[in-house]
Write an enzyme that holds these catalytic residues in place. Structure first.
Site, PDB file in Angstrom:
ATOM      1  N   LEU A  59       2.183   1.778 -29.017  1.00  0.00           N
ATOM      2  CA  LEU A  59       3.519   2.474 -29.638  1.00  0.00           C
ATOM      3  C   LEU A  59       4.533   3.140 -28.851  1.00  0.00           C
ATOM      4  O   LEU A  59       5.593   3.748 -29.232  1.00  0.00           O
ATOM      5  CB  LEU A  59       2.898   3.106 -30.820  1.00  0.00           C
ATOM      6  CG  LEU A  59       2.364   2.397 -31.901  1.00  0.00           C
ATOM      7  CD1 LEU A  59       1.910   3.231 -33.048  1.00  0.00           C
ATOM      8  CD2 LEU A  59       3.048   1.157 -32.608  1.00  0.00           C
ATOM      9  N   ARG A  60       4.199   3.282 -27.511  1.00  0.00           N
ATOM     10  CA  ARG A  60       5.019   3.996 -26.466  1.00  0.00           C
ATOM     11  C   ARG A  60       5.385   5.481 -26.833  1.00  0.00           C
ATOM     12  O   ARG A  60       5.776   6.037 -25.873  1.00  0.00           O
ATOM     13  CB  ARG A  60       6.192   3.157 -26.139  1.00  0.00           C
ATOM     14  CG  ARG A  60       5.889   1.673 -25.941  1.00  0.00           C
ATOM     15  CD  ARG A  60       5.125   1.586 -24.651  1.00  0.00           C
ATOM     16  NE  ARG A  60       5.420   0.037 -24.083  1.00  0.00           N
ATOM     17  CZ  ARG A  60       4.176  -0.507 -23.762  1.00  0.00           C
ATOM     18  NH1 ARG A  60       3.115   0.148 -23.051  1.00  0.00           N
ATOM     19  NH2 ARG A  60       4.269  -1.880 -23.223  1.00  0.00           N
ATOM     20  N   ASP A 150      -6.635   1.519 -21.393  1.00  0.00           N
ATOM     21  CA  ASP A 150      -6.068   0.144 -21.217  1.00  0.00           C
ATOM     22  C   ASP A 150      -4.605   0.136 -20.553  1.00  0.00           C
ATOM     23  O   ASP A 150      -3.894   1.149 -20.658  1.00  0.00           O
ATOM     24  CB  ASP A 150      -5.619  -0.366 -22.447  1.00  0.00           C
ATOM     25  CG  ASP A 150      -4.932  -1.756 -22.465  1.00  0.00           C
ATOM     26  OD1 ASP A 150      -5.720  -2.740 -22.316  1.00  0.00           O
ATOM     27  OD2 ASP A 150      -3.901  -1.777 -22.971  1.00  0.00           O
ATOM     28  N   HIS A 230      -8.591  -7.808 -24.747  1.00  0.00           N
ATOM     29  CA  HIS A 230      -7.889  -8.874 -24.430  1.00  0.00           C
ATOM     30  C   HIS A 230      -8.765  -9.891 -23.587  1.00  0.00           C
ATOM     31  O   HIS A 230      -8.279 -10.253 -22.503  1.00  0.00           O
ATOM     32  CB  HIS A 230      -6.623  -8.626 -23.865  1.00  0.00           C
ATOM     33  CG  HIS A 230      -6.460  -7.475 -23.152  1.00  0.00           C
ATOM     34  ND1 HIS A 230      -7.263  -7.164 -21.762  1.00  0.00           N
ATOM     35  CD2 HIS A 230      -5.471  -6.460 -22.785  1.00  0.00           C
ATOM     36  CE1 HIS A 230      -6.879  -6.329 -21.021  1.00  0.00           C
ATOM     37  NE2 HIS A 230      -5.810  -5.857 -21.778  1.00  0.00           N
ATOM     38  N   ASP A 303      -2.323  -6.621 -28.553  1.00  0.00           N
ATOM     39  CA  ASP A 303      -1.805  -6.104 -27.261  1.00  0.00           C
ATOM     40  C   ASP A 303      -0.274  -5.888 -27.361  1.00  0.00           C
ATOM     41  O   ASP A 303       0.442  -6.297 -26.280  1.00  0.00           O
ATOM     42  CB  ASP A 303      -2.101  -6.874 -26.139  1.00  0.00           C
ATOM     43  CG  ASP A 303      -1.985  -6.065 -24.936  1.00  0.00           C
ATOM     44  OD1 ASP A 303      -1.765  -4.902 -24.942  1.00  0.00           O
ATOM     45  OD2 ASP A 303      -2.347  -6.619 -23.777  1.00  0.00           O
TER      46      ASP A 303
END
Length: 428
Positions: A59-60, A150, A230, A303
């Protein structure tokens, strides 16, 4: 809150039924339910699923609001049928303290479009040297249960062991970005025939597989939970399958783009296809689909990695890695898994709602579509097929690999605890 009657929906793809929502809860499921006093949504045979849960979203915010914010990201999530997302820790500042994870959690509450569960960093600053405040983040208002660096691998085996030991005390899970850094220095794409022909630095499958092999053995030794982010290679599938056969507490995710796209697309040199881990071969894609179908891979996670235009509209070597995915994930899963006969809609509900909620301990999400359960739901027009138009995305970023590509399925409605966040394909 008023009552809502969803009439004639195929619950988990089954026979058409009516679903009555009263306030925040599903009141009844059956046929011929009375519509008195209720707003009626004519489902016309659309598929009704539990609200989707994404265990891997970027979501930054804080720090990179130019690419996404919690508000725009959760609007994108609601558009894609999600009612709960787990926000990764690689923000600025890093979500490695109780204060930062609480900030993200509260921003999610304020947005109202989707529940946001922050993921805490495993190490301070994602630097891999010192454990972050795992206990404090868990005890905070955000109640963090998933921890991940991550974007970077926890490459030090001692640090990884300590993290697994620490989270075991409160049934947490460490989600590993499996990438041996020494094997991927200067890597630009999957190592193979295409990378050799293009002259781009190769990213070998063993860089992922070696970390997964180490970490499942560490998890077995400690008796703790490890989750593989992932997963992207056929070899990784076999390691996870072997670990599960030994009773090791490992779970794994696959992204929609790794279920559909291959490294052949990199021949275009279009940076929209640059992602971490890289797009792999057709053989890998086939193995990933089969593993998701048989349960070796537990879940689909997006992702979702938004980037501003300037970070992708440049030469390949300088481009950022990542793709947006929240608004197209269900369509890609329908194309690769449902329309191919590998999964039915009940299987989709398991891989995209029930199981990710269980792994992340997301209360109230991933629940059955039955009376007494929270009304977290999504309605899907599975008969729809049309081109992807990123201009209509709710996300602040447009770095999708599917622009102009025809995909099946369209989310028409999403409800978060009985409140409509998406109606007829439009955000409320």
């Amino acid at each position: 809150m008023s009552k809502i009657l969803i009439r004639g929906a195929k619950v988990l793809g089954g026979e058409p039924q009516d679903v009555l929502i009263d306030g925040e809860t599903i009141a009844q499921v059956g046929t011929g339910l009375p519509a008195e006093g209720a707003e009626v949504v004519e489902a016309d045979g659309k598929v009704l699923l539990p609200g989707l849960v994404d265990l891997h979203t970027h979501l930054r915010e804080p720090g990179r609001e130019d690419s996404e914010t919690v508000l725009t990201g959760t609007r994108a999530a609601a558009s894609g049928g999600y009612t709960n997302v787990f926000a990764m820790a690689n923000t600025f500042p890093v979500a490695d303290t109780a204060g930062v994870v609480e900030q993200v959690w509260r921003l999610g509450q304020e947005s109202g479009y989707c529940d946001v569960q922050p993921i805490g960093a495993v190490t301070v600053g994602l630097e891999g040297r010192k454990l972050a405040e795992l206990g404090a983040m868990h005890e905070s208002a955000a109640g963090v249960t998933v921890f991940s660096d991550d974007g970077k691998c926890v490459h030090d085996a001692v640090i990884m062991r300590r993290a697994l030991e620490y989270v075991k005390a409160f049934d947490g899970v460490v989600a590993q970005h499996a990438q041996e850094p020494r094997l991927t220095e200067g890597a630009q794409m999957n190592e193979g025939v295409v990378s050799a022909e293009l002259g781009l630095g190769g990213w070998p499958a063993v860089a992922e597989e070696s970390i997964i092999a180490r970490d499942v053995l560490l998890a077995e030794h400690v008796g703790s939970r490890v989750h593989i982010c992932h997963l992207s290679t056929a070899g990784s599938v076999e390691i996870v399958r072997w670990a599960k056969s030994r009773g090791i507490r490992v779970t794994a995710e696959v992204t929609p783009h790794h279920l559909l796209l291959t490294d052949e697309l990199v021949r275009s040199y279009n940076p929209v296809y640059k992602v971490n881990p890289p797009l792999r071969t057709e053989r890998d894609v086939t193995a990933l689909r089969e593993a998701l179908a048989d349960g070796t891979i537990d879940i689909v996670a997006t992702d979702h990695a938004p980037h501003p235009h300037e970070d992708k509209d440049c030469e390949w070597a300088a481009a950022a890695m990542g793709m947006v995915g929240l608004e197209t994930a269900l369509s890609v899963v329908q194309e690769t898994m449902v329309d191919t006969g590998l999964l039915d809609w009940a299987g989709v509900a398991d891989r995209m709602s029930f199981t990710p909620a269980r792994i992340g301990r997301a209360e109230g999400h991933g629940r059955p579509v039955s009376a007494g359960e929270p009304a977290n739901l999504t309605l899907v027009d599975s008969a729809y097929r049309g081109p992807v138009d990123p201009a209509g995305f709710a996300s602040r970023s447009r770095n999708t690999p599917y622009e102009g590509r025809e995909l099946p399925g369209r989310v028409t409605h999403t409800w978060l605890r009985g409140k409509a966040t998406l109606v007829d394909g439009k955000l409320t």
